[in-house]
Design a protein around this motif. Sequence first.
Motif, PDB file in Angstrom:
ATOM      1  N   LEU A 113       0.694  -1.185  -0.036  1.00 49.44           N
ATOM      2  CA  LEU A 113       0.488   0.084   0.075  1.00 49.44           C
ATOM      3  C   LEU A 113       0.665   1.164   0.254  1.00 49.44           C
ATOM      4  CD1 LEU A 113      -3.021  -1.021   2.877  1.00 49.44           C
ATOM      5  CD2 LEU A 113      -2.971  -0.622  -0.099  1.00 49.44           C
ATOM      6  N   SER A 147       3.044   3.412  -2.704  1.00 49.52           N
ATOM      7  CA  SER A 147       2.355   4.290  -3.884  1.00 49.52           C
ATOM      8  C   SER A 147       2.124   6.513  -3.006  1.00 49.52           C
ATOM      9  CB  SER A 147       0.534   4.459  -4.281  1.00 49.52           C
ATOM     10  OG  SER A 147       0.166   4.659  -3.011  1.00 49.52           O
ATOM     11  N   ALA A 187     -14.320   7.896 -14.814  1.00 52.44           N
ATOM     12  CA  ALA A 187     -13.406   8.979 -14.874  1.00 52.44           C
ATOM     13  C   ALA A 187     -12.326   9.170 -13.582  1.00 52.44           C
ATOM     14  CB  ALA A 187     -13.855  10.502 -14.919  1.00 52.44           C
ATOM     15  N   LEU A 218      -3.082  12.552  -1.161  1.00 57.40           N
ATOM     16  CA  LEU A 218      -4.112  11.065  -0.444  1.00 57.40           C
ATOM     17  C   LEU A 218      -2.537  10.485  -0.209  1.00 57.40           C
ATOM     18  CD1 LEU A 218      -6.288  10.192  -3.284  1.00 57.40           C
ATOM     19  CD2 LEU A 218      -6.819  11.805  -1.355  1.00 57.40           C
ATOM     20  N   PHE A 219      -3.488   9.720   1.633  1.00 53.71           N
ATOM     21  CA  PHE A 219      -3.044   9.474   2.737  1.00 53.71           C
ATOM     22  C   PHE A 219      -2.611   7.506   2.091  1.00 53.71           C
ATOM     23  CE2 PHE A 219      -4.673  12.008   5.444  1.00 53.71           C
ATOM     24  CZ  PHE A 219      -3.531  13.454   5.172  1.00 53.71           C
ATOM     25  N   PRO A 220      -1.434   7.370   1.454  1.00 51.77           N
ATOM     26  CA  PRO A 220      -1.768   5.524   1.494  1.00 51.77           C
ATOM     27  C   PRO A 220      -2.010   4.786   1.674  1.00 51.77           C
ATOM     28  CG  PRO A 220       0.753   6.932   1.678  1.00 51.77           C
ATOM     29  CD  PRO A 220      -0.476   8.086   1.592  1.00 51.77           C
ATOM     30  N   HIS A 221      -1.872   5.076   2.739  1.00 51.31           N
ATOM     31  CA  HIS A 221      -2.015   3.907   4.082  1.00 51.31           C
ATOM     32  C   HIS A 221      -3.627   3.604   4.419  1.00 51.31           C
ATOM     33  CE1 HIS A 221      -0.823   6.782   6.459  1.00 51.31           C
ATOM     34  NE2 HIS A 221      -1.307   7.038   7.431  1.00 51.31           N
ATOM     35  N   MET A 222      -4.616   4.362   3.735  1.00 51.71           N
ATOM     36  CA  MET A 222      -6.081   4.606   3.689  1.00 51.71           C
ATOM     37  C   MET A 222      -7.085   4.402   2.982  1.00 51.71           C
ATOM     38  SD  MET A 222      -5.805   7.958   6.562  1.00 51.71           S
ATOM     39  CE  MET A 222      -4.632   8.040   7.941  1.00 51.71           C
ATOM     40  N   TYR A 240      -7.938   1.753  -1.382  1.00 51.02           N
ATOM     41  CA  TYR A 240      -6.908   2.949  -1.223  1.00 51.02           C
ATOM     42  C   TYR A 240      -6.188   3.437  -2.777  1.00 51.02           C
ATOM     43  CZ  TYR A 240      -6.250  -0.465   2.815  1.00 51.02           C
ATOM     44  OH  TYR A 240      -6.412  -0.594   4.134  1.00 51.02           O
ATOM     45  N   PRO A 241      -6.213   4.114  -2.859  1.00 53.56           N
ATOM     46  CA  PRO A 241      -5.343   4.623  -2.900  1.00 53.56           C
ATOM     47  C   PRO A 241      -5.051   3.944  -4.908  1.00 53.56           C
ATOM     48  CG  PRO A 241      -5.360   6.337  -1.070  1.00 53.56           C
ATOM     49  CD  PRO A 241      -5.477   4.875  -1.276  1.00 53.56           C
ATOM     50  N   ARG A 242      -3.937   3.411  -4.553  1.00 54.05           N
ATOM     51  CA  ARG A 242      -3.195   2.576  -5.945  1.00 54.05           C
ATOM     52  C   ARG A 242      -4.251   1.770  -6.554  1.00 54.05           C
ATOM     53  NH1 ARG A 242      -2.410  -2.527  -4.037  1.00 54.05           N
ATOM     54  NH2 ARG A 242      -3.093  -2.451  -2.217  1.00 54.05           N
ATOM     55  N   GLN A 297     -10.221   9.141  -9.976  1.00 49.80           N
ATOM     56  CA  GLN A 297     -11.201   9.257  -8.595  1.00 49.80           C
ATOM     57  C   GLN A 297      -9.711   9.841  -7.927  1.00 49.80           C
ATOM     58  OE1 GLN A 297     -10.829   4.975 -10.126  1.00 49.80           O
ATOM     59  NE2 GLN A 297     -13.231   5.229 -10.310  1.00 49.80           N
TER      60      GLN A 297
END
Lengths: 273, 273, 379, 379
Positions: free
Chosen positions: B266, B269, C379, D97-101, D141-143, D149
Motif C-alpha cells: 500500500l 504509492s 473517470a 492522499l494518504f496511501p495507507h488509508m 486504497y488510493p493506488r 478518481q
Amino acid sequence: MALLAPVGLFLLAFFAYPMAKILALSFSSEASGLSLENYVWFFETSVNIKVLLRTFTTAMIVTLVCVLVGYPYAYLMTVVGTRWRALLLILALIPFWTSLMTRNLAWLALLQPSSTIATITRKLGFGELQLLGTVAGVVVAMSQILLPFMVLPMYATLRNIDRRLLAAAEGLGARPSVAFVRVYLPLSAPGVVAGSLLVFVLSLGFYLTPAIIGSPQNSLLSQLIVTQVSRVLNWGHAGAMAMVLLLVTVVLIWLASLATRRNAALTSSGERS
Amino acid sequence: MALLAPVGLFLLAFFAYPMAKILALSFSSEASGLSLENYVWFFETSVNIKVLLRTFTTAMIVTLVCVLVGYPYAYLMTVVGTRWRALLLILALIPFWTSLMTRNLAWLALLQPSSTIATITRKLGFGELQLLGTVAGVVVAMSQILLPFMVLPMYATLRNIDRRLLAAAEGLGARPSVAFVRVYLPLSAPGVVAGSLLVFVLSLGFYLTPAIIGSPQNSLLSQLIVTQVSRVLNWGHAGAMAMVLLLVTVVLIWLASLATRRNAALTSSGERS
Amino acid sequence: MDSRLHMGIRSGVALELEALHKRYGDYVAVESVDLRADPGEFLTLLGPSGSGKTTTLNMIAGFVTPSSGRIQLDGGKIDHLPPHKRNIGMVFQHYALFPHMTAFENVAFPLKQRKCGGAEIRTRVLEALELVGLGDRAHSYPRQLSGGQQQRVALARAIVFRPSLLLMDEPLGALDRQLREHMQMEIKRIHVELGITFVYVTHDQEEALTMSDRVAIFNNGRIEQVGTASDVYDRPRTLFAAEFLGESNSLSVARTCQPGIAVVAGLDVPVRLPEDTQMPAGDGATVVIRPERLRAMPAGLERSPGTNALRGVVQRVVYLGSARRVDVEVSPWIHLSVREQSGMWSPVQKGDAVDIGWHPGDSVLLEQRTAPAIVTGAA
Amino acid sequence: MDSRLHMGIRSGVALELEALHKRYGDYVAVESVDLRADPGEFLTLLGPSGSGKTTTLNMIAGFVTPSSGRIQLDGGKIDHLPPHKRNIGMVFQHYALFPHMTAFENVAFPLKQRKCGGAEIRTRVLEALELVGLGDRAHSYPRQLSGGQQQRVALARAIVFRPSLLLMDEPLGALDRQLREHMQMEIKRIHVELGITFVYVTHDQEEALTMSDRVAIFNNGRIEQVGTASDVYDRPRTLFAAEFLGESNSLSVARTCQPGIAVVAGLDVPVRLPEDTQMPAGDGATVVIRPERLRAMPAGLERSPGTNALRGVVQRVVYLGSARRVDVEVSPWIHLSVREQSGMWSPVQKGDAVDIGWHPGDSVLLEQRTAPAIVTGAA
C-alpha cells in the motif's frame, strides 16, 4: 529541529567516540604519555608489513571474485520476471539471515580433505587441492560470505538503468554487444565501485573466516590485532595496527570517491523516470 | 538469457550448497547414517536452551536499542540540508569502513574499568557500572556496531515518504504531532521492520563481540557452536545448533513478512513521484 | 540553410506495412494494419494510449517482432533485420539520451557505429546540432539541458546518420504547452529541410492535424481511418474518429423513405444530409456535426431554406477566450453545443429559446452508436 | 442533489489579501499582492510556473508564512493561525492522499480531527463521496484508483468538513486532456452546488477562462491584471497578460498628432484605435489584436470604411480542425496570424496577396515591448 540537535550530538559521540579512543591508544606508550613508538614498532617489524600486504592482496582478490560473480548475478536479477527476481533476492539475502558463524562452519565442513569438493577435484585429476588452511580456501569462503554486499548495491544501480537506452543504441546502429559495452557498462560503474568498496573494506577487517579456515602461517591483520590484545596484552600495538588499517582504508575510499564522483553525478539523469 | 542460465545455476549452488552441507551434518551421527540424535541432544541439554533464550533476548534488546537510536537519526537525515545529510551518511557508514575488529577493540578499550565511561558513571554516583564481561556491555557494543544496518534501510524508507502528506494532514485539521503519528509513522513502518529484521538476525549470529566483551558465563549460541567444533570436535552437535538458529530465524522472518506485506504494498504509492 | 546540401541530399523513401499483426498471448495489440507512407511524407499515427500506434512504430524500428505481416522500406523487406541494421532514425518519448555522454558524443554515437572518420564525424555532428539550433551546447551533458534542448539533441542524433525514414514516438509529450507549439514548428521546418519520410506517433489530435500530411487514426489495434487532416476531421468515417479528433455533436436518427433525409430519433424532425449520402443498413444511424458548423439564433427568426434546424433552450454559455460555447438542450436526451468564434457571437444568452441551424453538407452520417463514448463513472 | 441540504448550508466567505509579500533571502517570490475573493466566488490565480501563484495559495493555507502583509478570512485576520486551525479546504497538485488509508478513511480524516461521532462521520463521508461520484469506491486504497478518481477523493476530503473556502493547486495538471475537460465541469458543478468560495491555481489559460468568475494573472510575483475572463482576454492591460492568455498579434506603433490614430512603425500605415484610447507617454506603443478578430480577404476588394487594413502575402496556412490559421507577412518584421473558424474560411491560399482588416474596437493599445516574448534559443 531544535529538539533533534541534542539527539544528533549524542549519536555523533556514539559513532565517533570509540574511534577517538583507539586513536588515543595508538599514540600512548607504557613509559611516557604521547609517543609514536607503536607506529615505529609496526613499520620496523617485517612480519607486520608482510601481513599488511597479505591482507590487502587477499581483500583485492576477494573483491575481484565478488565482482566477477556478482555482476552477472545482479544483471540476471534485472532481466528476469518478478517471481524469479524475488527468489534471487532471497538467495542473495540468505547469507544475511544465517549467522556468520553458521556459514564459516559450513565452509569449514566443505573444505575438509574428505569433503565432496576435495573428492571431485581429486577425481578430476587436479591432484590434492589443499584448501583448508590456505589463502585460497580463505578467499573462496570470504567471497561467498561477502557476495551479498556486492550484489545488493550493484542491483540497486543496475535496476535504475533505463533499458530503453540499449534499444536506442541499437536503433542508432550499435550491435547488441556494442550497446552493452558502450552504454550499459559505463552506467553500471557506480554500482560496481560501491559494491567493490564495501567488499574490499569488509574483507580488510575479517577475523573469523581466516581464523577458522586459514592457518596461523598465513594469518591476516585482524588476527595479529587479536593476538596483541589477548596474548601480548599490548594495547598500544593493537591501536597502531588498527589505525594503519583504518588510514589506508580511508585513503582508498577517498581515491575511489574522487574517481567516481563525476561519473555518478552524470548518471543520475540516466535513471528510469 | 540462455547464456545466463548456467551462471544462475552456478550461483545457486554457490549460495545453497554450504547450507545443504550443514543440514546434512546436523542429521549425521558417529554411529549410524541418518539420525536425529544431534537434535535430541540439543533440546535435552538445558544449558543449550538457556543460551538459545539468552541469544534471542540479547538480539531483541539490541534491536530495540537500534530502533530507538536509529529512527531519530534516519529522520534527522531526511530533514537537514544536503551537506549535513552527507555528513550524517558518512558517520553512519564509518562502521562499515572500519573493520569489525577495530570496533570491537574500541569497545573493549572503552569498557575497561579504568576507562573514561566507567570514571564518569562512578563520579556521577551510579557506583561501579560493570560493563566488561556483562550482557549490558555486549548489548551496548553490538548496538553501535549494528546501528548502520538499522539506519540505512530506515533512511531509504523515510526519504521516500512524501512530506507534503504532512502538510495535507495539517491542512485538514491535524496538529503537527497528530499528523506525524497518523501519517508519517505508519508510512515509515516498512523501513522499521526491514531494519529491525536485519539487526535482529545479524545479532543472532554475532560471535566476535560477545567473545571479546562478554564473558564465558553469559556466552551466546555462536560461541557454543565454536566450542563444539574447535574443542569438542563434534560436527553433528554444531550442525544441529546452527540449524535450530537458522530455523527460528527463518520462521521469524516469514512472520514479519506476512505482517508487513499488505502494508508495504500500500505504501508504494505514497512515495514522492 | 546550406546544411541542406549536406544533410538533405538523400530523400525519403516509401514505407509499406502489409497485414501487420502483433499478439501478446491472447491480447491483440495490433490487428491487420495496412499502411503506406510515401517518400518524404509526414505521416502521423494518432490514437489513445493502448491503441497500438506505439507497437506499430516499434515493429517498424525492429524493437518488436510482428506476429505476422510484412514491413517494406523502399521496396525491400526489412522484417528479418535486427534494429541496428535497419538504418532508421528514431526519437524516443523520453529522449533516451545517453546520460554519460555530452550532446556531441550522443550525436556522434550513430556515426561511430558506422565507422566514420573523426573529421567527418566532427563536421556532421556540428552540422546536425546547428540544424536543431544547439550548436553552442555541444559539450553539455543531457542533465545540463532543458527538456526542449534534450528533445533537440535526440532529434539531431536521429538524423545525423542520414536515415531515409525518421520515427518519432510522442516526442513532445513531456514538454509544456508553449514549448510544444514551438517545437512543432521546428520539427515541421526540419521535415521540409531534410525531405525525408517522417512517421510520427501522438495522442494529441491538435498536434496531428497541425503537422501531418496524412493522419492514421488507431483504435483498439486497428486503423479506423487514414487521410489528410481535413479528411479525418471534416469527413470522419467512424464515430470514434469523429469524437477522438475534437468536439462533436451527435444525433441519433432513423431512416425515412425519402433519400437524403433522416428523422431525429424521438423528435420526428427531418434532417437533410449531404446529397450523396447512402443510408446504412439497419434502422438507426448517427449524424455527427462539429460545434463550429452549427449556428445559434434567437428562436422564430426566418432561416434560409434548405438548412436544418432544431429548436432548444440555452442551458449554459462557456467563455473560451477566442470563442464561446453555447450548450443547448433540444430535448432531455438531445444536447447540442455551438461554438462561436470571438467577435461573431449570436445575440443569445442563457435561458433563451434558440434555433440551431446548419447546412446539410455539414452533417456526417455514421453507424449507430453502440456504447457511450464517455462513461463518467470511469473517470 | 439533496446533499446540498447537508453540505451546502454554509456559504462561502470573503478572502482578502493585503500587500502580501514573500521573500526567500534575496529572491522575491510574491510582491505586494492585493486581492479579494467575494463570498461564493470562483477566483483563479493564473500564471506561468514561478510566478508566485502557488506561493500565494500556500500563504492562504498557512504552509508558508508571509514576509509581510495581511490575510483576512470573513473579515478576521488569520495570519497568525497554524494551518490546522484555519479550517480551509485544500486540494493538492498531486492529490496528497494518504496511501495507507482507504478512500473512506482519507475523507474521514478531517472529521476525526474535529472529533465528530462515528455515525456522523459515516453519513458525511458517504455523502461527500457520493457528491464526487465515488460512492461505490469507499473501500478502495488510493493506488487502486485511477488518477481521476484519486482527484475526486482529494476533492471530497477537502470539502467534507464544510470549509467556507476551498483552495485548489493545479488539481487537474496530472490528468489527460479529455479527463481534464470532464473534471473541469465536475468542479464547476460542485462549486455551484456547495456555494463556497473557490481559489483555484493553474497555468492553463483555457482552464482559467472556462471555469472562473474572475482571473488574477500572476507574473514575476506580481498581479498583472484581475478581472472576468472576458476582461482579461479581450481587454488585457499588459503585453504579458495579452500573450499569456492566448495567441495574439502585436504591432509596434508610433503616436501621431491625431487622437485615436497611430501609425505602424516603419510602414507609415495609420491604425485606428478604440475611441476612448489614451496614447501613453513616450514615443512608441504596441497594438495587440487577437488572431480571431482579424479578417483576411483577397487584396484589392473593397473594404468597409473605418476599418483598419494592412496588405501582405500569405506565407503559410495551418489546418487546426475547428479552424485554420493564416500566417501573413506584412513586412519582413511584421507577421500577422488570422484565425478563421471552420466553415467561414476566406478564399485565400498560400502565396496570395491579402488585405488584413479589423475593427478599430478590436485593437488594444499597450506599453511598448521591451524584450521579446519568446526567445527561440532558450527553448
